[in-house]
Design a protein around this motif. Sequence first.
Motif, PDB file in Angstrom:
ATOM      1  N   PHE A  27      39.000 -20.457 -14.033  1.00 27.95           N
ATOM      2  CA  PHE A  27      38.882 -19.016 -13.762  1.00 27.95           C
ATOM      3  C   PHE A  27      37.503 -18.689 -13.168  1.00 27.95           C
ATOM      4  CE2 PHE A  27      42.352 -18.564 -16.919  1.00 27.95           C
ATOM      5  CZ  PHE A  27      43.139 -17.611 -16.291  1.00 27.95           C
TER       6      PHE A  27
ATOM      7  N   ARG B 234      44.556 -17.220 -12.229  1.00 26.49           N
ATOM      8  CA  ARG B 234      43.215 -17.382 -11.657  1.00 26.49           C
ATOM      9  C   ARG B 234      43.116 -16.642 -10.320  1.00 26.49           C
ATOM     10  NH1 ARG B 234      42.822 -22.738 -14.574  1.00 26.49           N
ATOM     11  NH2 ARG B 234      44.194 -23.827 -13.140  1.00 26.49           N
TER      12      ARG B 234
ATOM     13  N   GLN C 158      47.563 -22.042 -15.190  1.00 26.34           N
ATOM     14  CA  GLN C 158      46.849 -20.779 -14.983  1.00 26.34           C
ATOM     15  C   GLN C 158      46.561 -20.483 -13.510  1.00 26.34           C
ATOM     16  OE1 GLN C 158      46.700 -18.519 -16.980  1.00 26.34           O
ATOM     17  NE2 GLN C 158      46.046 -19.070 -19.044  1.00 26.34           N
TER      18      GLN C 158
ATOM     19  N   PHE D 107      36.453 -19.564 -23.410  1.00 24.80           N
ATOM     20  CA  PHE D 107      37.364 -20.717 -23.456  1.00 24.80           C
ATOM     21  C   PHE D 107      37.540 -21.231 -22.020  1.00 24.80           C
ATOM     22  CE2 PHE D 107      38.679 -17.784 -26.856  1.00 24.80           C
ATOM     23  CZ  PHE D 107      38.536 -18.590 -27.977  1.00 24.80           C
ATOM     24  N   ALA D 108      36.425 -21.503 -21.378  1.00 26.80           N
ATOM     25  CA  ALA D 108      36.420 -21.743 -19.932  1.00 26.80           C
ATOM     26  C   ALA D 108      36.952 -23.115 -19.539  1.00 26.80           C
ATOM     27  CB  ALA D 108      35.001 -21.587 -19.404  1.00 26.80           C
ATOM     28  N   TYR D 109      36.904 -24.091 -20.459  1.00 25.26           N
ATOM     29  CA  TYR D 109      37.247 -25.486 -20.135  1.00 25.26           C
ATOM     30  C   TYR D 109      36.476 -25.890 -18.878  1.00 25.26           C
ATOM     31  CZ  TYR D 109      39.949 -29.804 -19.811  1.00 25.26           C
ATOM     32  OH  TYR D 109      40.330 -31.118 -19.745  1.00 25.26           O
TER      33      TYR D 109
ATOM     34  N   TYR E 159      44.321 -27.366 -16.490  1.00 22.99           N
ATOM     35  CA  TYR E 159      45.300 -26.347 -16.904  1.00 22.99           C
ATOM     36  C   TYR E 159      45.972 -25.775 -15.652  1.00 22.99           C
ATOM     37  CZ  TYR E 159      43.776 -26.833 -21.656  1.00 22.99           C
ATOM     38  OH  TYR E 159      43.519 -27.351 -22.890  1.00 22.99           O
TER      39      TYR E 159
ATOM     40  N   ASP F   5      41.083 -17.106 -22.759  1.00 26.53           N
ATOM     41  CA  ASP F   5      42.218 -18.041 -22.614  1.00 26.53           C
ATOM     42  C   ASP F   5      42.095 -19.143 -23.673  1.00 26.53           C
ATOM     43  OD1 ASP F   5      44.427 -19.415 -21.672  1.00 26.53           O
ATOM     44  OD2 ASP F   5      43.301 -20.455 -20.108  1.00 26.53           O
ATOM     45  N   PRO F   6      42.327 -18.786 -24.924  1.00 23.63           N
ATOM     46  CA  PRO F   6      42.094 -19.741 -26.019  1.00 23.63           C
ATOM     47  C   PRO F   6      43.150 -20.840 -26.091  1.00 23.63           C
ATOM     48  CG  PRO F   6      43.064 -17.730 -26.873  1.00 23.63           C
ATOM     49  CD  PRO F   6      42.822 -17.490 -25.401  1.00 23.63           C
TER      50      PRO F   6
ATOM     51  N   ASP G 202      32.323 -22.277 -23.701  1.00 22.29           N
ATOM     52  CA  ASP G 202      33.276 -23.214 -24.302  1.00 22.29           C
ATOM     53  C   ASP G 202      32.534 -24.031 -25.359  1.00 22.29           C
ATOM     54  OD1 ASP G 202      36.251 -24.296 -23.156  1.00 22.29           O
ATOM     55  OD2 ASP G 202      35.215 -25.675 -24.498  1.00 22.29           O
ATOM     56  N   LEU G 203      33.282 -24.508 -26.329  1.00 18.08           N
ATOM     57  CA  LEU G 203      32.694 -25.361 -27.377  1.00 18.08           C
ATOM     58  C   LEU G 203      32.353 -26.746 -26.847  1.00 18.08           C
ATOM     59  CD1 LEU G 203      34.657 -25.249 -30.768  1.00 18.08           C
ATOM     60  CD2 LEU G 203      32.208 -24.918 -30.377  1.00 18.08           C
ATOM     61  N   ASN G 204      33.065 -27.135 -25.795  1.00 17.66           N
ATOM     62  CA  ASN G 204      33.000 -28.517 -25.337  1.00 17.66           C
ATOM     63  C   ASN G 204      32.016 -28.675 -24.169  1.00 17.66           C
ATOM     64  OD1 ASN G 204      33.472 -31.021 -24.225  1.00 17.66           O
ATOM     65  ND2 ASN G 204      35.706 -30.817 -24.184  1.00 17.66           N
TER      66      ASN G 204
ATOM     67  N   GLU H 236      29.154 -22.954 -26.976  1.00 16.45           N
ATOM     68  CA  GLU H 236      29.092 -22.144 -28.201  1.00 16.45           C
ATOM     69  C   GLU H 236      30.510 -21.829 -28.660  1.00 16.45           C
ATOM     70  OE1 GLU H 236      27.720 -21.071 -30.985  1.00 16.45           O
ATOM     71  OE2 GLU H 236      26.053 -19.962 -30.051  1.00 16.45           O
ATOM     72  N   ASP H 237      30.650 -21.580 -29.935  1.00 17.58           N
ATOM     73  CA  ASP H 237      31.919 -21.087 -30.459  1.00 17.58           C
ATOM     74  C   ASP H 237      32.173 -19.693 -29.878  1.00 17.58           C
ATOM     75  OD1 ASP H 237      34.151 -20.891 -32.488  1.00 17.58           O
ATOM     76  OD2 ASP H 237      32.913 -19.172 -33.039  1.00 17.58           O
ATOM     77  N   ALA H 238      33.384 -19.479 -29.412  1.00 20.08           N
ATOM     78  CA  ALA H 238      33.715 -18.234 -28.724  1.00 20.08           C
ATOM     79  C   ALA H 238      33.494 -17.008 -29.613  1.00 20.08           C
ATOM     80  CB  ALA H 238      35.168 -18.276 -28.265  1.00 20.08           C
TER      81      ALA H 238
HETATM   82  N1  SAH Z   1      40.870 -21.320 -19.346  1.00 18.27           N
HETATM   83  C1  SAH Z   1      40.876 -22.754 -19.177  1.00 18.27           C
HETATM   84  C2  SAH Z   1      41.700 -23.450 -20.237  1.00 18.27           C
HETATM   85  C3  SAH Z   1      41.266 -23.179 -21.650  1.00 18.27           C
HETATM   86  S1  SAH Z   1      41.803 -24.366 -22.771  1.00 18.27           S
HETATM   87  C4  SAH Z   1      41.338 -23.104 -17.781  1.00 18.27           C
HETATM   88  O1  SAH Z   1      41.812 -22.226 -17.057  1.00 18.27           O
HETATM   89  O2  SAH Z   1      41.218 -24.264 -17.408  1.00 18.27           O
HETATM   90  C5  SAH Z   1      41.001 -23.927 -24.221  1.00 18.27           C
HETATM   91  C6  SAH Z   1      39.529 -24.263 -24.266  1.00 18.27           C
HETATM   92  O3  SAH Z   1      39.017 -23.651 -25.442  1.00 18.27           O
HETATM   93  C7  SAH Z   1      39.165 -25.733 -24.384  1.00 18.27           C
HETATM   94  O4  SAH Z   1      38.295 -26.062 -23.330  1.00 18.27           O
HETATM   95  C8  SAH Z   1      38.437 -25.870 -25.729  1.00 18.27           C
HETATM   96  O5  SAH Z   1      37.311 -26.722 -25.656  1.00 18.27           O
HETATM   97  C9  SAH Z   1      37.971 -24.458 -25.960  1.00 18.27           C
HETATM   98  N2  SAH Z   1      37.793 -24.051 -27.356  1.00 18.27           N
HETATM   99  C10 SAH Z   1      38.593 -24.277 -28.414  1.00 18.27           C
HETATM  100  N3  SAH Z   1      38.141 -23.636 -29.502  1.00 18.27           N
HETATM  101  C11 SAH Z   1      37.016 -22.984 -29.120  1.00 18.27           C
HETATM  102  C12 SAH Z   1      36.096 -22.132 -29.796  1.00 18.27           C
HETATM  103  N4  SAH Z   1      36.247 -21.823 -31.080  1.00 18.27           N
HETATM  104  N5  SAH Z   1      35.075 -21.630 -29.091  1.00 18.27           N
HETATM  105  C13 SAH Z   1      34.914 -21.917 -27.784  1.00 18.27           C
HETATM  106  N6  SAH Z   1      35.754 -22.706 -27.103  1.00 18.27           N
HETATM  107  C14 SAH Z   1      36.793 -23.236 -27.756  1.00 18.27           C
END
Ligand code: SAH
Length: 396
Positions: free
Chosen positions: A232, A210, A206, A226-228, A203, A302-303, A248-250, A280-282
């Motif tokens: 940040f 950051r 940002q 939503f750390a990816y 990303y 940062d969703p 993050d979910l991923n 975890e889900d945010a």
């Molecule tokens: N802040 C990051 C970019 C975030 S992108 C940066 O600076 O690089 C959005 C992220 O949200 C993705 O990594 C995705 O996996 C995550 N995401 C999407 N839905 C989510 C949820 N419900 N809970 C947690 N993470 C989620």
Amino acid sequence: MRITKMAEKMIRKQHPWIFDQSIIYQSHAGTTGELAVIFDSKRNFLAVGLWDPDSVIRIRILQFLKPAEINKAWFAQKIQSAFELRKGLADQHTNGYRVVFGENDGLPGLVIDRYASVFVIKIYTTAWVPYLHWLTEIFRELFRYETVVIRLSRNIVDKAATEYRLMDGAILDGKKLDGPVLFTENGLTFEADPIQGHKTGFYLDQRENRARVEKLSAGKNVLNVFAYSGGFSVYAARGKATTVTSVDLNPLALAAAERNFHYNFNLPAIQACQHETITEDAFKYLQETAQRGKKFDLVILDPPMFAQNQSQVERAIANYQKLTQLAVEVLKPGGILVQASCSSRISPADFFDAIHAVIQRTGRQIHEIERTGHPQDHPVGFPEGEYLKCLFARID
Ligand code: SAH
């Protein structure tokens, strides 16, 4: 081609899109990527653009009002001038940035990102496919690259495969990639996965936010939701945050976040910071954390894009507000909220108002630090090009 009066007005304002319904006459059917030449009712030249019979954006304008020959030199000149605009970034120890931001740099539907010596072309219409060989030739003349990767927007993946045998993530030229690419951003090392990662791998938009977070992080417990890959988070750590929690979910993204910390372990502040990742889900994480009574000094939200189209705007705003509310519940009095939105359908004013409305309901006081928009390498050249906004505020 001839177009409606309304569309003609838009062209005179240099708006880069002509929709299917605006076309009132065309000399022949046209193939994808063919140059469409548009004349006004008096047969004066109006514009030249890329034709895409499968997109509602039927023509993406390359050249407005003054005739020009659209050849390799024309494209080279556009890319060169976009590149010039970003030259200052190298002085900031940054070699990962957007070289071309589509419409906003006069090349509609085309994004070019750079990660050190890897260039990633992302196209949003197959109208660009016939020009890809010129683009790589131009790169060869302008930059010293090792690899050029092509990424396709989701809606063109099928057409690219069936009509052009072009696959998302294919190497257009140069060396094969045998893993993520390392690059620097403001002197920090990060990895990007240009082949499978989100966007073109990172990303990049940002970067400036950051850097702002870094300045606000000293001595703080930071939560990055939503750390990816932890963009940040690493900046907060260099800014001497005591702890950073990346949610993050991923899990793959969070594994990359861990690696991004490791690449920077030569910096004492990064080593000293306690970094924790939580898959975890945010919404769930924030709810449970609030219930446990755990609080942070700085929370970043940062969703992903919540509103893909106009019908989703209301729900998107409700989701942003839900996040604000949950974040405030885990934010100490006097803590800092950093909340971003990348939905172009939601205006900055509506976004900031929505956050204010929630804070007011919670009975806490908001003191704005800063409202931010686009970074240097993501210029806004037309109304639809504006998508990123971010609020920095102290919540008492
Ligand atoms: N802040 C990051 C970019 C975030 S992108 C940066 O600076 O690089 C959005 C992220 O949200 C993705 O990594 C995705 O996996 C995550 N995401 C999407 N839905 C989510 C949820 N419900 N809970 C947690 N993470 C989620």
